[in-house]
Design an enzyme around this catalytic site. Structure first.
Site, PDB file in Angstrom:
ATOM      1  CB  CYS A  72      -0.885  -0.029   1.242  1.00 31.66           C
ATOM      2  SG  CYS A  72      -1.742   1.514   1.566  1.00 31.66           S
ATOM      3  CB  THR A 123      -3.857   4.015   5.318  1.00 29.63           C
ATOM      4  OG1 THR A 123      -4.546   2.819   5.663  1.00 29.63           O
ATOM      5  CG2 THR A 123      -2.818   3.717   4.256  1.00 29.63           C
ATOM      6  CB  CYS A 155      -3.641  -0.618  -4.829  1.00 34.21           C
ATOM      7  SG  CYS A 155      -4.821  -1.163  -3.582  1.00 34.21           S
TER       8      CYS A 155
END
Ligand code: SF4
Ligand code: FE
Length: 491
Positions: free
Chosen positions: A100, A191, A301
């Site tokens: 990520c 995140t 992703c």
């Protein structure tokens, strides 16, 4: 774009002073701390691609606010092409980092808040969109990273925000001043928080009239007074403590995004940075639009990440001498098929994008939910196949310390060799990469990031158009048409 590349992004972080804790100690330097550095490097890749000829078209856009070239991660989607380019960009970034890269959360928050602010202003005569545009112009010009802060702790989940024993379980306004508001509460699983520049605070759920103080959207710098972050532990993170590079599996980049708790202990938001305050009827739209954009991303992703995993397993089978086995080829084919199926849904929900009244484009929400829901299955199946093909050694092999040890190193090399011409060390490296990419933290993120599977199932049922489907069935079966009981929201 003031920040032009990854190195400048890292430099910019050094000028900030966020209060961050990890394993009970303060992190003073997120760029170099072994726990956070891998995540900084993955986010830096979003800056790096913008400067590379091959990717410039995907990684940059033209601002509809200023006409300047900006990072796509700060752009408001103006058409379907923008939505598609985002998806293609995310897959490339997944391939480059195998993890990520975090910056999409703020990107999706920007797009959700922009379109909803327009609609709030239309209804209430407020000036939220103008405020938001000013802030966004600053973000675009400076090329800053924004953390989209949505998920509240929620306390007792049988109760809404207004009925919690502890009101801080949802971020809320605790004081109103002439020049702004003071907020308290926390956001979890944030995140990229520790290596962002700004926080965009949004509500976590649709709110009713009783929860006006919880209907707050605003932006604050990460080092604003009153903000504390606590960086989360990840599986095998202690392997990073001594930079045991092979044992880490993916030494340059993290297992997932690098998530943190953000606690707001009476944090002031000035009026010009407030983009919604009390208009509870719009909170559901913000959450839903943000979630749909983010769910669309996961078929991009994660497919980039799974491209790496498929490559890792294929290379390992060459090292181990199994590459030509028909069952190996069949399983690799299955991995590719599942991966491309996922990517198709990301492309599809973007191709079916539509303009909101503000002009900002939204993805098709049904297809975006299907996309993320499939990630919660297909990524696990791809990981299962990867582990199956790799073999049990990925869970039992000795550490780099033993590989490099004078007494036993030769034994590790000898007994972890494969086909001649391949190095034992490379077999171990690829094994560790597969271990890292199929392990606990990475897979949990795939399940719960962008919302847990049940959140998608609720939306899939709601948007499923069951009434229309019933009519179709009745028409074909020759059953006379009279209004059937409404079973879903969309007909
Ligand atoms: Fe972006 Fe994917 Fe990370 Fe979400 S999980 S922030 S979409 S890279
Ligand atoms: Fe995520």
């Amino acid at each position: 774009m003031k920040i032009k590349n990854g190195a400048e992004y890292m430099e910019s972080l050094k000028k900030l002073k966020p209060r961050i804790y990890y394993k009970g100690e303060k992190i003073e330097d997120v760029v170099n701390h072994p726990a956070t550095a891998p995540h900084v490097r993955s986010a830096a890749m979003t800056y790096a691609l913008a400067g590379q000829d091959e990717y410039r078209d995907l990684a940059t856009a033209t601002s509809h606010l200023t006409g300047n070239v900006i990072s796509r991660f700060t752009h408001v989607h103006q058409n379907v092409e923008d939505l598609l380019k985002k998806i293609k960009l995310l897959r490339v970034l997944g391939q480059k980092t195998g993890t990520c890269f975090q910056r999409c959360v703020g990107f999706d928050g920007i797009n959700a808040v922009y379109s909803v602010a327009f609609e709030v202003d239309q209804k209430h005569g407020t000036d939220y969109l103008e405020r938001f545009k000013k802030w966004l112009t600053y973000i675009q010009d400076e090329n800053l990273m924004v953390v989209g802060a949505m998920t509240d702790p929620k306390g007792d989940r049988s109760k809404g925000p207004a009925d919690q024993t502890d009101p801080d379980q949802y971020v809320h306004v605790v004081e109103r001043r002439d020049d702004g508001v003071v907020i308290r509460g926390a956001k979890l699983h944030m995140t990229g928080a520790v290596n962002s520049h700004e926080i965009l605070v949004m509500p976590t759920t649709a709110l009713d009239e009783r929860s006006k103080d919880y209907a707050i959207v605003g932006a604050v710098p990460v080092d604003a007074p009153g903000i504390t972050m606590i960086f989360g532990r990840q599986a095998s993170d202690s392997r990073r403590d001594n930079l045991e590079r092979i044992d880490v599996g993916k030494p340059n980049f993290g297992a997932v995004g690098g998530e943190a708790v953000i606690a707001f202990d009476d944090v002031f938001i000035p009026n010009e940075r407030i983009f919604l305050d009390g208009e509870t009827e719009f909170t559901g739209d913000i959450v839903y639009r943000f979630a749909a954009h983010h769910r669309a991303n996961y078929g991009a992703c994660k497919t980039g990440v799974m491209d790496v995993l498929t490559g890792a397993v294929s290379y390992l089978s060459q090292i181990q001498g199994t590459a030509k086995g028909s069952h190996v080829r069949d399983k690799v084919t299955e991995m590719i098929h599942l991966n491309e199926t996922l990517y198709s849904s990301s492309i599809a929900c973007s191709a079916e994008g539509w303009p909101t009244p503000s002009g900002a484009y939204m993805v098709d929400t049904m297809l975006a939910n299907v996309c993320k829901h499939n990630v919660t299955r297909f990524h696990f199946e791809v990981a299962r196949l990867a582990i199956d093909l790799a073999g049990g050694f990925i869970a039992t092999m000795p550490s780099e310390y033993d590989l490099k040890n004078e007494e036993v190193g030769h034994l590790v090399k000898k007994y972890f060799s494969g086909v001649a011409d391949f190095r034992s060390e490379d077999r171990i490296k690829i094994g560790r990469l597969i271990e890292a990419m199929t392990g606990g933290t990475a897979m949990i993120e795939s399940m719960h990031g962008a919302g847990s599977p049940q959140a998608q199932r609720i939306m899939i049922f709601r948007e499923g158009g069951l009434d229309k489907k019933i009519k179709l069935a009745k028409a074909l079966a020759g059953i006379p048409s009279k209004e059937s009981k409404k079973v879903s929201d969309k007909t």
